[in-house]
Design a protein around this motif. Structure first.
Motif, mmCIF file in Angstrom:
data_model
loop_
_atom_site.group_PDB
_atom_site.id
_atom_site.type_symbol
_atom_site.label_atom_id
_atom_site.label_comp_id
_atom_site.label_asym_id
_atom_site.label_seq_id
_atom_site.Cartn_x
_atom_site.Cartn_y
_atom_site.Cartn_z
ATOM 1 N N PHE A 68 41.893 -52.912 -23.162
ATOM 2 C CA PHE A 68 40.715 -52.693 -23.997
ATOM 3 C C PHE A 68 40.309 -53.984 -24.714
ATOM 4 O O PHE A 68 39.127 -54.314 -24.782
ATOM 5 N N SER A 69 41.286 -54.712 -25.251
ATOM 6 C CA SER A 69 40.977 -55.968 -25.948
ATOM 7 C C SER A 69 40.344 -56.981 -25.006
ATOM 8 O O SER A 69 39.373 -57.651 -25.360
ATOM 9 N N MET A 70 40.887 -57.095 -23.807
ATOM 10 C CA MET A 70 40.306 -58.017 -22.829
ATOM 11 C C MET A 70 38.905 -57.561 -22.405
ATOM 12 O O MET A 70 38.013 -58.383 -22.224
ATOM 13 N N GLY A 71 38.749 -56.256 -22.244
ATOM 14 C CA GLY A 71 37.430 -55.738 -21.871
ATOM 15 C C GLY A 71 36.385 -56.041 -22.927
ATOM 16 O O GLY A 71 35.255 -56.422 -22.613
ATOM 17 N N MET A 72 36.747 -55.892 -24.197
ATOM 18 C CA MET A 72 35.807 -56.193 -25.272
ATOM 19 C C MET A 72 35.520 -57.690 -25.359
ATOM 20 O O MET A 72 34.388 -58.098 -25.637
ATOM 21 N N ALA A 73 36.519 -58.523 -25.098
ATOM 22 C CA ALA A 73 36.288 -59.973 -25.096
ATOM 23 C C ALA A 73 35.355 -60.370 -23.950
ATOM 24 O O ALA A 73 34.446 -61.193 -24.134
ATOM 25 N N ILE A 74 35.553 -59.762 -22.791
ATOM 26 C CA ILE A 74 34.677 -60.049 -21.654
ATOM 27 C C ILE A 74 33.276 -59.512 -21.903
ATOM 28 O O ILE A 74 32.275 -60.165 -21.595
ATOM 29 N N PHE A 75 33.175 -58.316 -22.514
ATOM 30 C CA PHE A 75 31.870 -57.746 -22.845
ATOM 31 C C PHE A 75 31.133 -58.627 -23.846
ATOM 32 O O PHE A 75 29.931 -58.869 -23.720
ATOM 33 N N SER A 76 31.849 -59.135 -24.844
ATOM 34 C CA SER A 76 31.250 -60.054 -25.813
ATOM 35 C C SER A 76 30.770 -61.323 -25.131
ATOM 36 O O SER A 76 29.689 -61.838 -25.445
ATOM 37 N N LEU A 77 31.553 -61.807 -24.188
ATOM 38 C CA LEU A 77 31.172 -63.004 -23.442
ATOM 39 C C LEU A 77 29.927 -62.761 -22.599
ATOM 40 O O LEU A 77 29.050 -63.623 -22.496
ATOM 41 N N LEU A 78 29.812 -61.571 -22.018
ATOM 42 C CA LEU A 78 28.633 -61.254 -21.215
ATOM 43 C C LEU A 78 27.374 -61.091 -22.069
ATOM 44 O O LEU A 78 26.262 -61.337 -21.599
ATOM 45 N N LEU A 79 27.533 -60.679 -23.325
ATOM 46 C CA LEU A 79 26.372 -60.514 -24.201
ATOM 47 C C LEU A 79 25.920 -61.813 -24.869
ATOM 48 O O LEU A 79 24.818 -61.869 -25.414
ATOM 49 N N LYS A 80 26.741 -62.833 -24.833
ATOM 50 C CA LYS A 80 26.378 -64.078 -25.509
ATOM 51 C C LYS A 80 25.143 -64.764 -24.930
ATOM 52 O O LYS A 80 24.347 -65.300 -25.695
ATOM 53 N N PRO A 81 24.905 -64.790 -23.614
ATOM 54 C CA PRO A 81 23.641 -65.381 -23.141
ATOM 55 C C PRO A 81 22.406 -64.635 -23.653
ATOM 56 O O PRO A 81 21.395 -65.259 -23.975
#
Length: 97
Positions: A68-81
């Motif tokens: 879950f933590s990795m998924g949220m970090a990846i989701f945050s990374l995808l929303l940054k652009p």
């Protein structure tokens, strides 16, 4: 950040950019604040990529909490652009070149 997968630099980088973002929202007439927020967002994209790629746990250590933590970090990374684009539009609205 709450599962202690990433080092403290991940949290410090993202939370400091969040603090600058709050400052940029509060001071609507400041062009410097929104520019610092945009630069901070752009700098955290490669650092987040490095953190996720280096600290991704192997499959035998991947618990549900870590997944879950990795998924949220990846989701945050995808929303940054998307965030960068929206902040850039705010920069243009405030009179940036």
């Amino acid at each position: 950040c709450m599962n202690h997968i990433f080092p403290a630099s991940f949290a410090w980088g993202n939370f400091s950019v969040l603090a600058v973002g709050i400052w940029a929202i509060v001071q609507r007439d400041s062009l410097d604040a929104i520019m610092m927020f945009l630069i901070g967002l752009l700098l955290t994209v490669p650092t987040d990529i490095i953190h996720v790629s280096v600290f991704y746990p192997p499959n035998n250590l991947l618990t549900d909490e870590r997944r879950f933590s990795m998924g949220m970090a990846i989701f945050s990374l995808l929303l940054k652009p998307v965030s960068c684009y929206l902040v850039y539009r705010m920069y243009r609205e405030r009179g940036g070149e």
